[in-house]
Design a protein around this motif. Sequence first.
Motif, PDB file in Angstrom:
ATOM      1  N   GLU A 196      58.555  28.064 -29.586  1.00 33.65           N
ATOM      2  CA  GLU A 196      57.494  28.079 -30.935  1.00 33.65           C
ATOM      3  C   GLU A 196      56.748  29.458 -30.821  1.00 33.65           C
ATOM      4  O   GLU A 196      56.741  30.045 -31.826  1.00 33.65           O
ATOM      5  N   ASN A 200      57.185  33.060 -33.441  1.00 35.04           N
ATOM      6  CA  ASN A 200      56.121  33.434 -34.154  1.00 35.04           C
ATOM      7  C   ASN A 200      55.310  34.818 -33.691  1.00 35.04           C
ATOM      8  O   ASN A 200      54.101  35.165 -34.071  1.00 35.04           O
ATOM      9  N   GLU A 240      58.825  24.293 -37.950  1.00 33.76           N
ATOM     10  CA  GLU A 240      58.207  24.942 -39.007  1.00 33.76           C
ATOM     11  C   GLU A 240      58.413  24.849 -40.575  1.00 33.76           C
ATOM     12  O   GLU A 240      57.773  24.892 -41.293  1.00 33.76           O
TER      13      GLU A 240
END
Length: 307
Positions: A196, A200, A240
């Motif tokens: 994750e 990002n 997401e």
Amino acid sequence: MTNKTFVFGHKNPDTDSIVSSIAFSYLRNKLGDTTEACRLGNTNKETDYALKTFNFDAPTLITSVNEGDNVILVDHNEATQSVDNIEKAHVRMVVDHHTMNFKCPETLYYHAEPLGCTATILYKLYKQNDVEVEPNMAGLLLSAIISDTLLFKSPTCTEEDRTIAQKLAEIANVDINTYGLNLLKAGTDLSDYTPEQVINIDSKLFEQNGKKFKIAQVNTADVNDIFKNQAYFEAAIDKEIKNDNLDLYVFAATDILNANSKIITMGTKSNVVEKAFGVSLDHNTATLENVVSRKKQILPNILNNLD
């Protein structure tokens, strides 16, 4: 409301975003303004390497602004990539090198040039305003140019970027190639990030014709090392897509040594990527030869094929 002006780049900040915040805030303060450099997310390892090398602290972290706050945007102009509540703030200035997708109800100073890096523009603004570029600031600006142009391998890189980078290297007293490779390699260490967090590190949200999509990018010296964790990245991307109601997600691992990218593409509009690059997805992946730039290669091709 405050008289201070907050200077910041985009969410999920890269090196240019952080450096531009620091450098333009410093310049504005030298010119009699009262500003504070800010960031809209955590710094990555590449940026941390540059900050440590040239003895700078990371800018202040902010997550939103208040109604009437004075702000300056650097290295971005799209509201989807900016601070929360940006529509309530008073945008005084924009300094950027991206495609303009900006709306503002009032006149303002808007400086954009088709260069490889916002930091290149800032060097020119220092010179125009007769403000000295000190060695540590020169090193920081050089770091941003190296990062955004992938050590001059990106098609976004211009001759002006190269010329100014050389001037900055001389002021900072560093060897461009040696320092540049060390900087880029520092950013490829993803060993202690979760999937994750990886997707990002440098992710940007875009919208066109009612379609929402994200393009995330990381640099690597070993693409295979990234893709051994493909299943975990796909799970993070799927989350997401659901959370942000995205039509498309493109995650690009860019090989800094061979100047190409391998992507994971998911979403209902994944076929757009096949059309845009003339590739066939195999288990959600494809290799994009000679593609290293999100701004000049990945994004325009997607926009041109997104119906």
